[in-house]
Design a protein around this motif. Structure first.
Motif, PDB file in Angstrom:
ATOM      1  N   GLN A 143     -38.944  58.389 128.012  1.00  0.00           N
ATOM      2  CA  GLN A 143     -39.074  58.789 126.658  1.00  0.00           C
ATOM      3  C   GLN A 143     -39.276  57.699 125.710  1.00  0.00           C
ATOM      4  O   GLN A 143     -38.821  56.538 125.828  1.00  0.00           O
ATOM      5  N   ASP A 174     -48.986  63.860 120.793  1.00  0.00           N
ATOM      6  CA  ASP A 174     -47.520  63.549 121.616  1.00  0.00           C
ATOM      7  C   ASP A 174     -47.616  64.403 122.864  1.00  0.00           C
ATOM      8  O   ASP A 174     -48.050  65.344 122.880  1.00  0.00           O
ATOM      9  N   ALA A 225     -49.400  55.508 117.053  1.00  0.00           N
ATOM     10  CA  ALA A 225     -48.329  55.751 117.671  1.00  0.00           C
ATOM     11  C   ALA A 225     -48.453  57.044 118.394  1.00  0.00           C
ATOM     12  O   ALA A 225     -48.777  58.126 117.838  1.00  0.00           O
ATOM     13  N   ASN A 269     -42.242  62.694 124.991  1.00  0.00           N
ATOM     14  CA  ASN A 269     -40.870  63.427 124.676  1.00  0.00           C
ATOM     15  C   ASN A 269     -40.156  63.916 125.837  1.00  0.00           C
ATOM     16  O   ASN A 269     -40.748  64.638 126.699  1.00  0.00           O
ATOM     17  N   SER A 286     -55.434  59.700 118.472  1.00  0.00           N
ATOM     18  CA  SER A 286     -54.324  60.060 119.615  1.00  0.00           C
ATOM     19  C   SER A 286     -54.670  61.557 119.968  1.00  0.00           C
ATOM     20  O   SER A 286     -55.333  62.333 119.097  1.00  0.00           O
ATOM     21  N   THR A 297     -41.759  55.801 121.918  1.00  0.00           N
ATOM     22  CA  THR A 297     -42.765  55.817 121.242  1.00  0.00           C
ATOM     23  C   THR A 297     -43.735  54.586 121.814  1.00  0.00           C
ATOM     24  O   THR A 297     -43.068  53.490 121.641  1.00  0.00           O
ATOM     25  N   TYR A 298     -45.106  55.074 121.884  1.00  0.00           N
ATOM     26  CA  TYR A 298     -45.763  54.007 122.502  1.00  0.00           C
ATOM     27  C   TYR A 298     -46.959  53.816 121.562  1.00  0.00           C
ATOM     28  O   TYR A 298     -47.436  54.833 120.902  1.00  0.00           O
ATOM     29  N   ASN A 306     -45.872  59.610 121.080  1.00  0.00           N
ATOM     30  CA  ASN A 306     -44.540  59.945 121.564  1.00  0.00           C
ATOM     31  C   ASN A 306     -44.734  60.449 122.891  1.00  0.00           C
ATOM     32  O   ASN A 306     -45.350  61.504 123.220  1.00  0.00           O
TER      33      ASN A 306
END
Length: 525
Positions: A379, A333, A400, A404, A330, A381-382, A402
């Motif tokens: 908004q 976020d 995951a 936000n 990732s 979680t993907y 996010n």
């Protein structure tokens, strides 16, 4: 005798009774075979020989590649006498040898061997690869064809159990190896036999041949192996492990009247191991995590399962486990940009790996495929899943990320005025900064962090702007008036027992005290 070319098998289901004591099946095993009980490849090397053991053949040994009539040699090739044998038949060997025979003008035994340790009432296949090494142009185009008789005798060499002829194997422009086979069944009490290959041709120019890869092995039903979906193999990814399946051995019942099983497995394709307790036609596979193959040893009698000379094998069922890629990494976020209605999420994967985005950690809806980046407008979680482009496997888990939504920042505050200025009270988000807006330039000072005003001019009104310090700053303006300085002036009118205070200009609401305090008992209101 039915021949089998190197390229294609020809199956013939035909039984013939050779005597009242035995019967022979011409052709090849129609079903599955066991491992070779006996196999003769004649070795490897560039030199001729060595001679075959005494009693193996009635032909005389010749230590060069040009044996005369009635002689043989072992060699990897020969082109003498115009013969054409560039190589032996055995697959994968180097400088492999074959038995090269210049057939005699009279019948003789090319090859003979004893086979022991067989099982009673069990079907076997006797086969060999043959080649006519005389080119089509040899002997003026009139070469005598090769013709070989296959025979199986009892161990006393007095009772012929099965036999068959190859028929004429003619010369060709480019000689090619061909396989021939004979199937038969042992009788009750019969555990040993004699295999023979004889010259069945006539003398003269020609009848020159090479023999290789003589094999004797058990023969059983054609036994396919299928899973619950009717497939004979399966390919999965590590993301689908541990894997479970039920496979079944399905015989065609052409040879065996009954079937006894012992399932085996291998993870290297070479070393097979019995699976304890798995002796039924069905095998329940559970917890599989690595590439594994399965097969069943099959015998017509339970006692034969432990004798490798008496069993056959089912088709192999392969489960190939392909490596799934690692989960994407990732990029962190992401907050919605200030004033924007979207956020851009990003992950990284190695070369050869793509990324699919979902709305759930498992299953869920595919939002976007083949992209390291996903732009979202709400908004939440993907979840990013890695996909191996070469084998289609996906990562065991999804990462995951996010998006936000930043709540509006609160720039609200209040002032408490005093005679020197004012103190600020932040009622919204702390961490911002204060300025005069506008700055009156009258010497008043504002603390940019706390908002406290000092050195203010009494009675003056100041406008102060507070700006929050977050990612999306907000501002608000409040005003405050510095309190005027109180007037404490007063006059006193003396009376007989004290005095009266007169303060027409003073700021009301103050307090009076003696200074210094008297010691004569006087009091003051």
């Amino acid at each position: 005798m039915i021949k089998l070319s190197h390229a294609k098998y020809l199956i013939l289901a035909c039984f013939i009774f050779l005597s009242k004591y035995s019967n022979a099946q011409l052709g090849f095993c129609q079903g599955n075979s066991g491992a070779p009980i006996f196999e003769e490849t004649f070795g490897t090397g560039l030199s001729n020989g060595p001679p075959l053991p005494v009693g193996t053949t009635t032909y005389g040994y010749w230590g060069q590649s040009n044996p005369q009539d009635g002689q043989y040699t072992l060699a990897s090739s020969t082109f003498l006498f115009g013969w054409n044998l560039p190589s032996d038949h055995t697959p994968g060997d180097t400088n492999g040898k074959a038995l090269i025979v210049n057939a005699s003008t009279t019948p003789g035994e090319f090859y003979k061997t004893n086979i022991t340790g067989l099982c009673e009432n069990t079907t076997y296949e006797f086969s060999s690869w043959l080649i006519n090494i005389l080119p089509l142009s040899g002997c003026g185009g009139n070469g005598i064809p090769v013709n070989v008789k296959f025979e199986i005798w009892d161990i006393t060499d007095s009772n012929l159990l099965a036999s068959g002829d190859t028929g004429n194997i003619f010369s060709s422009v480019t000689p090619a190896w061909e396989q021939y086979g004979l199937v038969f069944q042992t009788l009750s009490g019969q555990t040993s036999v004699i295999l023979k290959m004889k010259n069945n041709g006539v003398g003269g120019c020609g009848n020159d041949l090479a023999i290789d890869d003589i094999v004797f092995k058990s023969c059983g039903d054609l036994i396919i192996t299928e899973d619950s979906s009717g497939n004979n193999s399966e390919t999965i990814c590590t993301s689908e492990t541990p894997y479970s399946e039920i496979i079944t051995a399905i015989p065609d019942n052409t040879v065996f009247n009954s079937h006894f099983y012992q399932w085996q497995s291998t993870t290297d394709g070479v070393n097979w191991f019995d699976i304890s307790g798995e002796t039924n036609e069905d095998l329940s596979i559970t917890g599989l995590t690595v590439t594994t193959s399965f097969r069943a040893k099959v015998a017509e009698f339970a006692s034969n399962l432990t004798n490798l000379d008496c069993i056959t094998y089912s088709d192999i069922y392969d489960i190939q486990v392909l490596q799934s890629p690692s989960v994407p990494v990732s990029g962190g976020d992401v907050d919605f940009g200030c004033g924007l209605n979207n956020a851009t999420l990003e992950v990284s994967v190695p070369t050869g790996i793509s990324v699919d985005w979902y709305d759930a950690p498992n299953n869920g809806m595919l939002l976007q495929s083949s992209s390291n980046v996903l732009t979202v407008t709400s908004q939440g979680t993907y979840f990013a899943e890695a996909v191996n482009l070469s084998n289609g496997c996906v990562s065991v888990t999804r990462i995951a990320v996010n998006a936000n939504l930043i709540p509006p920042e609160d720039a609200s505050f209040t002032f408490d005025a005093n005679c020197n200025g004012a103190t600020a009270n932040i009622t919204g988000d702390i961490g911002g900064s204060f300025i005069f807006n506008p700055d009156l330039g009258d010497g008043a000072i504002i603390n940019n962090t706390t908002g406290e005003i000092t050195n203010g001019v009494p009675g003056s009104t100041y406008f102060v702007e507070y700006t929050t310090g977050g990612a999306c700053p907000e501002s608000s303006i409040q005003n405050v008036t510095v309190l005027d300085i109180d007037d404490s002036s007063f006059t006193v009118t003396v009376t007989c027992d004290g005095a009266l205070v007169d303060q027409p200009l003073a700021t009301p609401g103050g307090l009076f005290t003696f200074n210094p305090a008297p010691t004569d008992g006087a009091t003051i209101d």
